[in-house]
Design a protein around this motif. Structure first.
Motif, PDB file in Angstrom:
ATOM      1  N   HIS A  99       0.775  -1.126   0.097  1.00 22.89           N
ATOM      2  CA  HIS A  99      -0.091   0.007  -0.043  1.00 22.89           C
ATOM      3  C   HIS A  99       0.693   1.151   0.053  1.00 22.89           C
ATOM      4  O   HIS A  99       0.635   2.146  -0.624  1.00 22.89           O
ATOM      5  N   LEU A 100       1.831   1.284   0.788  1.00 17.77           N
ATOM      6  CA  LEU A 100       2.871   2.315   0.802  1.00 17.77           C
ATOM      7  C   LEU A 100       3.598   2.606  -0.388  1.00 17.77           C
ATOM      8  O   LEU A 100       3.586   3.791  -0.803  1.00 17.77           O
ATOM      9  N   VAL A 101       4.106   1.709  -1.099  1.00 16.34           N
ATOM     10  CA  VAL A 101       4.632   1.396  -2.484  1.00 16.34           C
ATOM     11  C   VAL A 101       3.661   2.029  -3.393  1.00 16.34           C
ATOM     12  O   VAL A 101       4.239   2.937  -4.184  1.00 16.34           O
ATOM     13  N   SER A 102       2.706   1.708  -3.541  1.00 12.57           N
ATOM     14  CA  SER A 102       1.342   2.086  -4.412  1.00 12.57           C
ATOM     15  C   SER A 102       1.254   3.580  -4.342  1.00 12.57           C
ATOM     16  O   SER A 102       1.020   4.312  -5.108  1.00 12.57           O
ATOM     17  N   GLN A 103       0.952   3.855  -2.963  1.00 13.25           N
ATOM     18  CA  GLN A 103       0.723   5.438  -2.799  1.00 13.25           C
ATOM     19  C   GLN A 103       2.027   6.386  -2.999  1.00 13.25           C
ATOM     20  O   GLN A 103       1.894   7.356  -3.711  1.00 13.25           O
ATOM     21  N   ALA A 104       3.159   5.884  -2.838  1.00 16.95           N
ATOM     22  CA  ALA A 104       4.372   6.491  -3.026  1.00 16.95           C
ATOM     23  C   ALA A 104       4.502   6.713  -4.625  1.00 16.95           C
ATOM     24  O   ALA A 104       5.160   7.816  -5.231  1.00 16.95           O
ATOM     25  N   HIS A 105       4.170   5.790  -5.276  1.00 21.16           N
ATOM     26  CA  HIS A 105       4.133   5.660  -6.778  1.00 21.16           C
ATOM     27  C   HIS A 105       3.350   6.726  -7.594  1.00 21.16           C
ATOM     28  O   HIS A 105       3.675   6.939  -8.599  1.00 21.16           O
ATOM     29  N   LEU A 106       2.351   7.203  -6.721  1.00 24.44           N
ATOM     30  CA  LEU A 106       1.408   8.020  -7.103  1.00 24.44           C
ATOM     31  C   LEU A 106       2.112   9.347  -7.341  1.00 24.44           C
ATOM     32  O   LEU A 106       1.508  10.388  -7.997  1.00 24.44           O
ATOM     33  N   GLY A 107       3.035   9.572  -6.396  1.00 26.67           N
ATOM     34  CA  GLY A 107       3.841  10.989  -6.301  1.00 26.67           C
ATOM     35  C   GLY A 107       2.708  12.157  -6.153  1.00 26.67           C
ATOM     36  O   GLY A 107       1.984  12.189  -5.101  1.00 26.67           O
ATOM     37  N   ALA A 108       2.836  13.248  -6.739  1.00 21.67           N
ATOM     38  CA  ALA A 108       1.835  14.329  -6.750  1.00 21.67           C
ATOM     39  C   ALA A 108       0.444  14.020  -6.723  1.00 21.67           C
ATOM     40  O   ALA A 108      -0.493  15.138  -6.388  1.00 21.67           O
ATOM     41  N   GLU A 109       0.029  12.936  -7.462  1.00 26.65           N
ATOM     42  CA  GLU A 109      -1.445  12.640  -7.530  1.00 26.65           C
ATOM     43  C   GLU A 109      -2.089  11.912  -6.129  1.00 26.65           C
ATOM     44  O   GLU A 109      -3.148  11.890  -5.808  1.00 26.65           O
ATOM     45  N   ALA A 110      -0.924  11.685  -5.170  1.00 27.17           N
ATOM     46  CA  ALA A 110      -1.403  11.122  -3.810  1.00 27.17           C
ATOM     47  C   ALA A 110      -1.858  12.353  -3.053  1.00 27.17           C
ATOM     48  O   ALA A 110      -1.759  13.513  -3.381  1.00 27.17           O
ATOM     49  N   SER A 111      -2.722  11.976  -1.977  1.00 27.25           N
ATOM     50  CA  SER A 111      -3.160  13.139  -1.243  1.00 27.25           C
ATOM     51  C   SER A 111      -2.260  13.703  -0.483  1.00 27.25           C
ATOM     52  O   SER A 111      -1.104  13.243  -0.375  1.00 27.25           O
ATOM     53  N   ASP A 112      -2.424  14.987  -0.140  1.00 28.31           N
ATOM     54  CA  ASP A 112      -1.250  15.771   0.839  1.00 28.31           C
ATOM     55  C   ASP A 112      -0.868  14.964   1.938  1.00 28.31           C
ATOM     56  O   ASP A 112       0.443  14.943   2.335  1.00 28.31           O
ATOM     57  N   GLN A 113      -1.775  14.383   2.656  1.00 29.88           N
ATOM     58  CA  GLN A 113      -1.679  13.467   3.641  1.00 29.88           C
ATOM     59  C   GLN A 113      -0.620  12.589   3.408  1.00 29.88           C
ATOM     60  O   GLN A 113       0.472  12.419   4.289  1.00 29.88           O
ATOM     61  N   VAL A 114      -0.975  11.638   2.347  1.00 27.82           N
ATOM     62  CA  VAL A 114      -0.038  10.742   1.981  1.00 27.82           C
ATOM     63  C   VAL A 114       1.525  11.247   1.549  1.00 27.82           C
ATOM     64  O   VAL A 114       2.418  10.571   2.161  1.00 27.82           O
TER      65      VAL A 114
END
Length: 127
Positions: A99-114
């Motif tokens: 989950h962490l890796v998938s969210q990190a992969h989103l970069g700027a598309e991830a929520s500010d919190q993430v």
């Protein structure tokens, strides 16, 4: 939980708060942490058993959050169904790490919190 604060560095007096305490400061109903020279430390004297931090569960990396993630929840659930004996797929750590890796992969598309959490976890400072 009791912790001795002896030997903990005093808080920094500058306003360049980075790391854990600045990351959680806006979301926690209880936050008695400040950034010290050697990392987070208590901002005030605490009695034994007195909470120093309360973090909302929806701001935590959990198995439930991983299962709800659109990017990995269904694929990992399907893999688990195909491989019910898999030690890795039984591990919460596997789900949370992916989950962490998938969210990190989103970069700027991830929520500010993430983005803030990923920055702290990767050794950077929160934006």
């Amino acid at each position: 939980f009791e912790a001795s604060l002896a030997g903990v560095a005093p808080p920094r007096s500058d306003s360049s708060m980075t790391g854990l305490s600045s990351l959680v400061g806006d979301v926690c109903p209880i936050n008695r942490l400040v950034d010290g020279a050697d990392g987070p430390c208590a901002a005030e004297s605490l009695s034994p058993g007195q909470p120093f931090l309360a973090l909302p569960l929806d701001h935590c990396w959990t198995l439930t959050a991983a299962k709800r993630c659109e990017r990995i929840g269904q694929p990992l659930s399907a893999a688990f169904a195909r491989n019910p004996g898999s030690v890795l797929l039984h591990s919460e750590s596997t789900w949370i790490a992916l989950h962490l890796v998938s969210q990190a992969h989103l970069g700027a598309e991830a929520s500010d919190q993430v983005q803030q959490q990923i920055a702290v976890l990767s050794g950077g400072s929160s934006p």
